[in-house]
Motif scaffolding. Structure first.
Motif, mmCIF file in Angstrom:
data_model
loop_
_atom_site.group_PDB
_atom_site.id
_atom_site.type_symbol
_atom_site.label_atom_id
_atom_site.label_comp_id
_atom_site.label_asym_id
_atom_site.label_seq_id
_atom_site.Cartn_x
_atom_site.Cartn_y
_atom_site.Cartn_z
ATOM 1 N N GLU A 53 55.552 -28.812 -0.017
ATOM 2 C CA GLU A 53 55.725 -28.058 -1.265
ATOM 3 C C GLU A 53 56.643 -26.864 -1.051
ATOM 4 O O GLU A 53 57.443 -26.517 -1.926
ATOM 5 C CB GLU A 53 54.366 -27.584 -1.791
ATOM 6 C CG GLU A 53 53.511 -28.685 -2.407
ATOM 7 C CD GLU A 53 52.109 -28.215 -2.735
ATOM 8 O OE1 GLU A 53 51.429 -28.923 -3.504
ATOM 9 O OE2 GLU A 53 51.683 -27.161 -2.226
ATOM 10 N N SER A 141 46.402 -33.677 -1.858
ATOM 11 C CA SER A 141 47.427 -33.608 -2.902
ATOM 12 C C SER A 141 47.746 -32.194 -3.369
ATOM 13 O O SER A 141 48.741 -31.987 -4.057
ATOM 14 C CB SER A 141 46.987 -34.452 -4.109
ATOM 15 O OG SER A 141 45.757 -33.982 -4.624
ATOM 16 N N ARG A 142 46.894 -31.227 -2.984
ATOM 17 C CA ARG A 142 47.115 -29.855 -3.448
ATOM 18 C C ARG A 142 47.026 -28.864 -2.291
ATOM 19 O O ARG A 142 46.467 -29.169 -1.246
ATOM 20 C CB ARG A 142 46.094 -29.494 -4.537
ATOM 21 C CG ARG A 142 46.171 -30.408 -5.757
ATOM 22 C CD ARG A 142 45.196 -29.991 -6.851
ATOM 23 N NE ARG A 142 43.803 -30.120 -6.455
ATOM 24 C CZ ARG A 142 42.774 -29.903 -7.270
ATOM 25 N NH1 ARG A 142 43.006 -29.528 -8.523
ATOM 26 N NH2 ARG A 142 41.527 -30.060 -6.840
ATOM 27 N N ASP A 148 40.600 -28.843 -1.827
ATOM 28 C CA ASP A 148 40.803 -30.171 -1.254
ATOM 29 C C ASP A 148 40.771 -30.225 0.276
ATOM 30 O O ASP A 148 40.061 -31.042 0.867
ATOM 31 C CB ASP A 148 42.129 -30.762 -1.746
ATOM 32 C CG ASP A 148 42.263 -30.748 -3.259
ATOM 33 O OD1 ASP A 148 41.721 -29.833 -3.900
ATOM 34 O OD2 ASP A 148 42.924 -31.647 -3.803
#
Length: 217
Positions: A53, A141-142, A148
């Motif tokens: 990210e 995913s985060r 998570d």
């Protein structure tokens, strides 16, 4: 702090090892190489993101022509020697890990870093063997502002989240761990000094070094 605790989950950078300076240095050198200024809000914008990210943020924010993978590869290359030779442990970290092991508390690592760098740093400092499981944010995913990564680590350790304690150094990660239903200790790091008051407010405990915890075990 360890009452009813069966597992301890640690962040790595800025929490177990003194390494946040590496990424600040890399950000500056990477942008300087491209004649780009370092935005004042860069640290706050990326500190909770996963590695991928962050690369995506850089590509979009600074209009980098390289692919996401090429950006990450360049950063990893820049960081490797620092992690392998130059990073040290936070004061009392090794002793605290030894204490947890002696109490039969399982130990997990939940990091935004990657396998190559984390193994280089943990093995260099001879603490790799303490961890029962190692999880990276690439596996969820985060980022760390969500629960998570902490829930994944607890699941792999086979421990209910309510019996886990998390050690983190930045506010979004403390909030993510709290949202996982875990007890959280915030540890001081120079790179999150500006968050100190909020860390004290959000975490169950705030410490400057692990030596403070060794005194009360």
């Amino acid at each position: 702090m360890l009452k009813d605790i069966k597992a301890a989950i640690f962040d790595m950078d800025g929490t177990l090892i003194d390494s946040m300076w590496i990424w600040s240095k890399i950000d500056q050198e990477y942008l300087k190489k491209r004649d780009l200024p370092v935005p004042k809000d860069l640290k706050a914008s990326i500190e909770h993101l996963t590695f991928e990210e962050t690369a995506t943020y850089f590509k979009n924010k600074f209009n980098i022509k390289d692919s996401i993978n090429e950006i990450m590869d360049e950063w990893n290359h820049m960081a490797y020697d620092e992690y392998k030779f130059n990073v040290g442990l936070k004061p009392g970290a090794r002793e605290y890990l030894e204490t947890l092991k002696s109490m039969n508390i399982k130990i997990g690592l939940a990091t935004s870093n990657n396998r190559v760098l984390l193994e280089a740093a943990l093995k260099k400092n001879d603490i790799y063997h303490f961890f029962d499981t190692i999880c990276t944010t690439d596996e969820v995913s985060r980022g760390k502002n969500f629960p998570d990564i902490y829930l994944l680590t607890a699941d792999r350790l086979g421990i209910n989240p309510k019996h886990c304690i998390v050690f983190e150094d930045i506010l979004p990660a403390v909030q993510g761990a709290k949202s996982a239903g875990m007890k959280v200790v915030a540890i001081h790091d120079a790179f999150s000094e500006n968050q100190k008051d909020l860390l004290i407010k959000e975490a169950d405990k705030y410490i400057h070094t692990y030596e403070e915890l060794l005194e009360v075990v």
